[in-house]
Design a protein around this motif. Structure first.
Motif, PDB file in Angstrom:
ATOM      1  N   SER A  50       1.079  -1.347   0.115  1.00 31.34           N
ATOM      2  CA  SER A  50       0.136  -0.093  -0.128  1.00 31.34           C
ATOM      3  C   SER A  50       0.686   1.365  -0.027  1.00 31.34           C
ATOM      4  CB  SER A  50      -0.807  -0.219   1.364  1.00 31.34           C
ATOM      5  OG  SER A  50      -1.501   1.114   1.405  1.00 31.34           O
ATOM      6  N   THR A  51       0.522   2.081  -0.854  1.00 27.34           N
ATOM      7  CA  THR A  51       1.048   3.524  -0.740  1.00 27.34           C
ATOM      8  C   THR A  51       0.684   4.375   0.233  1.00 27.34           C
ATOM      9  OG1 THR A  51      -0.313   4.496  -2.372  1.00 27.34           O
ATOM     10  CG2 THR A  51       1.323   3.340  -3.276  1.00 27.34           C
ATOM     11  N   PRO A  52       1.299   5.522   0.727  1.00 30.19           N
ATOM     12  CA  PRO A  52       0.665   6.438   1.714  1.00 30.19           C
ATOM     13  C   PRO A  52      -0.806   6.945   1.254  1.00 30.19           C
ATOM     14  CG  PRO A  52       3.144   7.076   1.208  1.00 30.19           C
ATOM     15  CD  PRO A  52       2.577   5.786   0.096  1.00 30.19           C
ATOM     16  N   ILE A  53      -0.988   6.793   0.155  1.00 32.25           N
ATOM     17  CA  ILE A  53      -2.449   7.475   0.018  1.00 32.25           C
ATOM     18  C   ILE A  53      -3.331   6.394  -0.298  1.00 32.25           C
ATOM     19  CG2 ILE A  53      -1.434   9.535  -1.094  1.00 32.25           C
ATOM     20  CD1 ILE A  53      -2.069   8.583  -3.964  1.00 32.25           C
ATOM     21  N   GLY A  54      -2.917   5.281   0.085  1.00 31.92           N
ATOM     22  CA  GLY A  54      -4.010   4.043  -0.143  1.00 31.92           C
ATOM     23  C   GLY A  54      -4.129   3.347  -1.414  1.00 31.92           C
ATOM     24  N   ASP A  60      -1.794 -11.713  -7.891  1.00 28.41           N
ATOM     25  CA  ASP A  60      -2.952 -12.322  -8.357  1.00 28.41           C
ATOM     26  C   ASP A  60      -3.797 -13.576  -7.351  1.00 28.41           C
ATOM     27  OD1 ASP A  60      -2.143 -11.808 -11.907  1.00 28.41           O
ATOM     28  OD2 ASP A  60      -3.095 -10.508 -10.459  1.00 28.41           O
ATOM     29  N   SER A  61      -2.891 -14.133  -6.983  1.00 26.47           N
ATOM     30  CA  SER A  61      -3.361 -15.427  -6.218  1.00 26.47           C
ATOM     31  C   SER A  61      -3.883 -15.034  -4.957  1.00 26.47           C
ATOM     32  CB  SER A  61      -2.090 -16.144  -6.000  1.00 26.47           C
ATOM     33  OG  SER A  61      -1.216 -15.424  -5.208  1.00 26.47           O
ATOM     34  N   VAL A  62      -3.792 -13.717  -4.512  1.00 27.59           N
ATOM     35  CA  VAL A  62      -4.640 -13.336  -3.014  1.00 27.59           C
ATOM     36  C   VAL A  62      -5.720 -12.479  -3.388  1.00 27.59           C
ATOM     37  CG1 VAL A  62      -2.535 -13.871  -2.065  1.00 27.59           C
ATOM     38  CG2 VAL A  62      -3.085 -11.558  -2.674  1.00 27.59           C
ATOM     39  N   LYS A  63      -5.860 -12.041  -4.395  1.00 23.98           N
ATOM     40  CA  LYS A  63      -6.982 -11.080  -4.878  1.00 23.98           C
ATOM     41  C   LYS A  63      -8.355 -11.515  -4.456  1.00 23.98           C
ATOM     42  CE  LYS A  63      -4.793  -8.413  -8.542  1.00 23.98           C
ATOM     43  NZ  LYS A  63      -4.791  -8.140  -9.952  1.00 23.98           N
ATOM     44  N   GLY A  64      -9.072 -10.708  -3.652  1.00 28.46           N
ATOM     45  CA  GLY A  64     -10.521 -11.230  -3.250  1.00 28.46           C
ATOM     46  C   GLY A  64     -10.358 -11.958  -2.089  1.00 28.46           C
ATOM     47  N   ARG A  65      -9.176 -12.152  -1.367  1.00 33.23           N
ATOM     48  CA  ARG A  65      -9.231 -12.957  -0.287  1.00 33.23           C
ATOM     49  C   ARG A  65      -8.402 -12.456   0.799  1.00 33.23           C
ATOM     50  NH1 ARG A  65      -6.292 -17.501  -0.188  1.00 33.23           N
ATOM     51  NH2 ARG A  65      -4.810 -17.210  -1.641  1.00 33.23           N
ATOM     52  N   PHE A  66      -7.384 -11.600   0.433  1.00 33.68           N
ATOM     53  CA  PHE A  66      -6.727 -10.798   1.285  1.00 33.68           C
ATOM     54  C   PHE A  66      -6.891  -9.385   1.118  1.00 33.68           C
ATOM     55  CE2 PHE A  66      -2.652 -13.992   1.593  1.00 33.68           C
ATOM     56  CZ  PHE A  66      -3.666 -15.026   1.924  1.00 33.68           C
ATOM     57  N   THR A  67      -7.012  -8.636   2.224  1.00 30.92           N
ATOM     58  CA  THR A  67      -7.127  -7.245   2.406  1.00 30.92           C
ATOM     59  C   THR A  67      -6.007  -6.354   3.272  1.00 30.92           C
ATOM     60  OG1 THR A  67      -9.186  -7.558   2.115  1.00 30.92           O
ATOM     61  CG2 THR A  67      -8.482  -5.296   3.044  1.00 30.92           C
ATOM     62  N   ILE A  68      -5.315  -5.615   2.556  1.00 35.48           N
ATOM     63  CA  ILE A  68      -4.215  -4.929   3.283  1.00 35.48           C
ATOM     64  C   ILE A  68      -4.756  -3.608   3.608  1.00 35.48           C
ATOM     65  CG2 ILE A  68      -3.195  -3.827   1.269  1.00 35.48           C
ATOM     66  CD1 ILE A  68      -0.301  -4.324   2.399  1.00 35.48           C
ATOM     67  N   SER A  69      -4.396  -2.981   4.846  1.00 36.85           N
ATOM     68  CA  SER A  69      -4.751  -1.724   5.400  1.00 36.85           C
ATOM     69  C   SER A  69      -3.668  -1.071   5.883  1.00 36.85           C
ATOM     70  CB  SER A  69      -6.076  -1.692   6.220  1.00 36.85           C
ATOM     71  OG  SER A  69      -5.841  -2.387   7.500  1.00 36.85           O
ATOM     72  N   ARG A  70      -3.685   0.212   6.118  1.00 38.30           N
ATOM     73  CA  ARG A  70      -2.468   1.065   6.398  1.00 38.30           C
ATOM     74  C   ARG A  70      -2.896   2.053   7.298  1.00 38.30           C
ATOM     75  NH1 ARG A  70       2.531   2.917   2.784  1.00 38.30           N
ATOM     76  NH2 ARG A  70       3.210   4.333   4.161  1.00 38.30           N
TER      77      ARG A  70
END
Length: 118
Positions: A50-54, A60-70
């Motif tokens: 994640s960049t500083p502006i989100g 591809d293997s984790v799209k829809g299953r993993f979520t990153i937040s900062r």
């Protein structure tokens, strides 16, 4: 800059885990911050960052299953992992690109094991 990661562990397929990472030390500006993983015998690869502006980026293997937040104010990043699969088993490393006003430097956390197995 030091990165302290926590979370991980053993979970059954379909389960969830949460990884968190906190940066500390002489922090000027953290650019991208995220997670990589390395399975036995394989190269370390990006999971999500994640960049500083989100702006986020996912493998591809984790799209829809993993979520990153900062949280920029706390210099933390969290990876929520759902619908885990055995192929997600790896050592997960927190990563940060820190700009000290002159150059970018890459920092790594100590790694945390995620094992998905029945």
């Amino acid at each position: 800059v030091q990165l302290q990661a926590c979370g991980g562990g053993l979970v059954r397929p379909g389960g969830s885990l949460r990884l968190s990472c906190a940066a500390s030390g002489r922090i000027f500006n953290i650019n991208a911050m995220g997670w990589y993983r390395q399975a036995p015998g394989k190269q370390r690869r990006l999971v999500a960052d994640s960049t500083p502006i989100g702006i986020t980026n996912y493998a591809d293997s984790v799209k829809g299953r993993f979520t990153i937040s900062r949280d920029n104010a706390k210099n933390t990043v969290v990876l929520e992992m759902n619908s885990l699969k055995p192929e997600d088993t790896a050592v997960y490393y927190c990563n940060a690109i820190h700009y000290d006003g002159v150059v970018d430097s890459v920092y790594w956390g100590q790694g945390t094991q995620v094992t998905v197995s029945s």
